[in-house]
Scaffold this active site. Structure first.
Site, PDB file in Angstrom:
ATOM      1  N   THR A  20       2.472 -10.190  14.330  1.00 36.68           N
ATOM      2  CA  THR A  20       1.348 -10.689  13.553  1.00 36.68           C
ATOM      3  C   THR A  20       0.478  -9.488  13.190  1.00 36.68           C
ATOM      4  O   THR A  20       0.397  -8.524  13.954  1.00 36.68           O
ATOM      5  CB  THR A  20       0.593 -11.780  14.365  1.00 36.68           C
ATOM      6  OG1 THR A  20      -0.297 -12.447  13.521  1.00 36.68           O
ATOM      7  CG2 THR A  20      -0.146 -11.256  15.576  1.00 36.68           C
ATOM      8  N   THR A  57       1.509  -4.667   4.166  1.00 42.47           N
ATOM      9  CA  THR A  57       1.286  -5.130   5.539  1.00 42.47           C
ATOM     10  C   THR A  57       0.704  -6.546   5.596  1.00 42.47           C
ATOM     11  O   THR A  57       0.876  -7.239   6.593  1.00 42.47           O
ATOM     12  CB  THR A  57       0.329  -4.182   6.296  1.00 42.47           C
ATOM     13  OG1 THR A  57      -0.913  -4.120   5.600  1.00 42.47           O
ATOM     14  CG2 THR A  57       0.912  -2.804   6.444  1.00 42.47           C
ATOM     15  N   ASP A  58       0.020  -6.964   4.522  1.00 40.17           N
ATOM     16  CA  ASP A  58      -0.701  -8.248   4.595  1.00 40.17           C
ATOM     17  C   ASP A  58       0.195  -9.416   4.992  1.00 40.17           C
ATOM     18  O   ASP A  58      -0.202 -10.269   5.787  1.00 40.17           O
ATOM     19  CB  ASP A  58      -1.391  -8.566   3.258  1.00 40.17           C
ATOM     20  CG  ASP A  58      -2.591  -7.667   3.006  1.00 40.17           C
ATOM     21  OD1 ASP A  58      -3.019  -6.970   3.952  1.00 40.17           O
ATOM     22  OD2 ASP A  58      -3.109  -7.668   1.881  1.00 40.17           O
ATOM     23  N   THR A 111       0.817  -1.218   0.000  1.00 40.74           N
ATOM     24  CA  THR A 111       0.000   0.000   0.000  1.00 40.74           C
ATOM     25  C   THR A 111       0.847   1.261   0.000  1.00 40.74           C
ATOM     26  O   THR A 111       0.526   2.256  -0.657  1.00 40.74           O
ATOM     27  CB  THR A 111      -0.910   0.025   1.252  1.00 40.74           C
ATOM     28  OG1 THR A 111      -1.836  -1.045   1.136  1.00 40.74           O
ATOM     29  CG2 THR A 111      -1.677   1.324   1.386  1.00 40.74           C
ATOM     30  N   SER A 116       0.320  -9.714  -0.851  1.00 42.37           N
ATOM     31  CA  SER A 116      -0.456 -10.966  -0.885  1.00 42.37           C
ATOM     32  C   SER A 116       0.075 -11.900  -1.964  1.00 42.37           C
ATOM     33  O   SER A 116      -0.258 -13.078  -1.988  1.00 42.37           O
ATOM     34  CB  SER A 116      -1.938 -10.661  -1.119  1.00 42.37           C
ATOM     35  OG  SER A 116      -2.371  -9.822  -0.083  1.00 42.37           O
ATOM     36  N   GLN A 176      -4.229 -21.511  18.467  1.00 41.26           N
ATOM     37  CA  GLN A 176      -5.069 -20.551  17.734  1.00 41.26           C
ATOM     38  C   GLN A 176      -5.182 -19.233  18.501  1.00 41.26           C
ATOM     39  O   GLN A 176      -5.592 -18.217  17.935  1.00 41.26           O
ATOM     40  CB  GLN A 176      -6.473 -21.132  17.535  1.00 41.26           C
ATOM     41  CG  GLN A 176      -6.482 -22.276  16.568  1.00 41.26           C
ATOM     42  CD  GLN A 176      -7.859 -22.870  16.337  1.00 41.26           C
ATOM     43  OE1 GLN A 176      -8.884 -22.279  16.684  1.00 41.26           O
ATOM     44  NE2 GLN A 176      -7.891 -24.051  15.758  1.00 41.26           N
ATOM     45  N   CYS A 177      -4.839 -19.245  19.797  1.00 38.54           N
ATOM     46  CA  CYS A 177      -4.896 -18.002  20.583  1.00 38.54           C
ATOM     47  C   CYS A 177      -3.665 -17.174  20.261  1.00 38.54           C
ATOM     48  O   CYS A 177      -2.578 -17.728  20.113  1.00 38.54           O
ATOM     49  CB  CYS A 177      -4.849 -18.306  22.078  1.00 38.54           C
ATOM     50  SG  CYS A 177      -6.193 -19.333  22.617  1.00 38.54           S
TER      51      CYS A 177
HETATM   52  N1  ASP Z   1      -2.573  -5.565   0.177  1.00 43.47           N
HETATM   53  C1  ASP Z   1      -1.540  -4.660   0.665  1.00 43.47           C
HETATM   54  C2  ASP Z   1      -0.235  -5.444   0.726  1.00 43.47           C
HETATM   55  O1  ASP Z   1      -0.041  -6.192   1.610  1.00 43.47           O
HETATM   56  C3  ASP Z   1      -1.917  -4.119   1.985  1.00 43.47           C
HETATM   57  C4  ASP Z   1      -0.911  -3.193   2.622  1.00 43.47           C
HETATM   58  O2  ASP Z   1       0.159  -2.916   2.154  1.00 43.47           O
HETATM   59  O3  ASP Z   1      -1.221  -2.666   3.702  1.00 43.47           O
HETATM   60  O4  ASP Z   1       0.584  -5.296  -0.146  1.00 43.47           O
END
Ligand code: ASP
Length: 332
Positions: free
Chosen positions: A160, A89-90, A13, A59, A268-269
């Site tokens: 995470t 961030t993903d 992003t 992603s 999972q926690c």
């Molecule tokens: N879909 C974006 C990525 O991970 C989201 C982000 O950067 O916050 O590349």
């Protein structure tokens, strides 16, 4: 002394623009991104730039891109005092975890950062994240792979992603932050010290693995099918490491281990530890060849498994390595 930082752009992003036709965010070029941050022209720091070949939405991250990033750092390791990686961030926590294993005995800062709003947008969180990540990378206080986001510096393999909307997108649920940023940058005492061991870039990863999240009612035949097709599996169990105590599950785990499969039990926690033997329902995981993931994140467990499977084919060596705390990823 003037410090040299290499800024590595991978996409995300932070560097995206909105495509006029599709109205969707797509990765943009490094040059356009840099034009938005005149603050990077600075007398105390020399900042140089490098982009991966095809910037991506994170992603789309995969093991080849991790190797591409590690290649860049390996080639430039001695030329720079620190590295900052711009990343979506993903999957940032996966990349931070993977790099922490791949960059063995690193004696410099490798800091991943990104943003929730693109850098060209007025309310962006990108500038502060980027400028402070660069500042920290030049301070020579950090000798490991970190994530810097929204005023906090984290050990990368402890993070995470927890939020899609807030600026505070990351958490380090089982390990304290390394530094908090306000008027001053305050380091806690948890950073690794410099080591004398030789820096080595490890680039052999195996992705012949899976994550299996248990849920009430999951069919044991489906678990068997998934396990049949991989070498290693990270099992996200309930609570402190529990699952149905249907004896068929314990039997399946035993058969799979006898076939040379590597099983890691994580919770999972997001907070806390796997406590083996606390409940009767932890029985399926009591086989001593199942790795107790303790308080590791799924992101770190998966990338640790990829890294170790890339190092050796010997099952007992794989288990021995998985049981160790290699890069501060687990509390022992
Ligand atoms: N879909 C974006 C990525 O991970 C989201 C982000 O950067 O916050 O590349």
């Amino acid at each position: 002394m003037i410090k040299k930082i290499l800024l590595i752009y991978t996409g995300g992003t932070i560097g995206m623009i909105r495509n006029k036709e599709s109205n969707k965010l797509i990765p943009f070029t490094l040059d356009s991104l840099l034009l938005s941050v005149p603050e990077l022209q600075n007398d105390e720091l020399i900042i140089e730039y490098k982009s991966i070949k095809y910037p991506i939405d994170s992603s789309n991250m995969n093991t080849h891109v991790w190797v591409e990033i590690v290649d860049i750092i390996e080639k430039k390791y001695h030329e720079y005092d620190g590295f900052v990686i711009l990343h979506g961030t993903d999957t940032m926590s996966y990349t931070a975890s993977a790099l922490s294993f791949m960059l063995e005995n690193i004696n410099k800062a490798v800091i991943l950062t990104g943003s929730q709003i693109p850098i060209g947008v007025r309310r962006t969180d990108a500038k502060e994240n980027l400028i402070t990540a660069i500042e920290i990378a030049g301070m020579e206080k950090v000798n490991e792979v970190c994530v810097y986001f929204e005023n906090q510096l984290f050990r990368g393999n402890r993070t995470t992603k927890i939020n899609t909307e807030d600026f505070e997108a990351f958490k380090s649920p089982n390990f304290p932050v390394l530094a908090e940023v306000g008027v001053k940058i305050k380091f806690n005492n948890y950073c690794f010290k410099k080591s004398n061991a030789k820096f080595t870039a490890r680039k052999n990863l195996s992705n012949n693995i899976a994550i299996l999240k248990l849920f009430p009612g999951i069919k044991i035949e489906i678990i068997a099918l998934i396990m049949k097709n991989v070498k290693g599996i990270v099992i996200e169990s309930f609570g402190a490491g529990n699952a149905t105590n249907d004896p068929k599950l314990a039997k399946l785990f035993e058969d799979m281990i006898n076939k040379g499969k590597i099983l890691i039990n994580v919770s999972q926690c997001i907070h806390g530890n796997i406590i083996s033997g606390e409940y009767e329902s932890s029985a399926p995981f009591e086989n001593k060849n199942i790795i107790n993931g303790k308080d590791i994140t799924t992101e770190a467990a998966v990338t640790k498994l990829m890294y170790i499977l890339g190092l050796t084919n010997n099952d007992s060596e794989i288990r021995a390595q998985l049981n160790k705390n290699l890069r501060g990823e687990v509390t022992c």
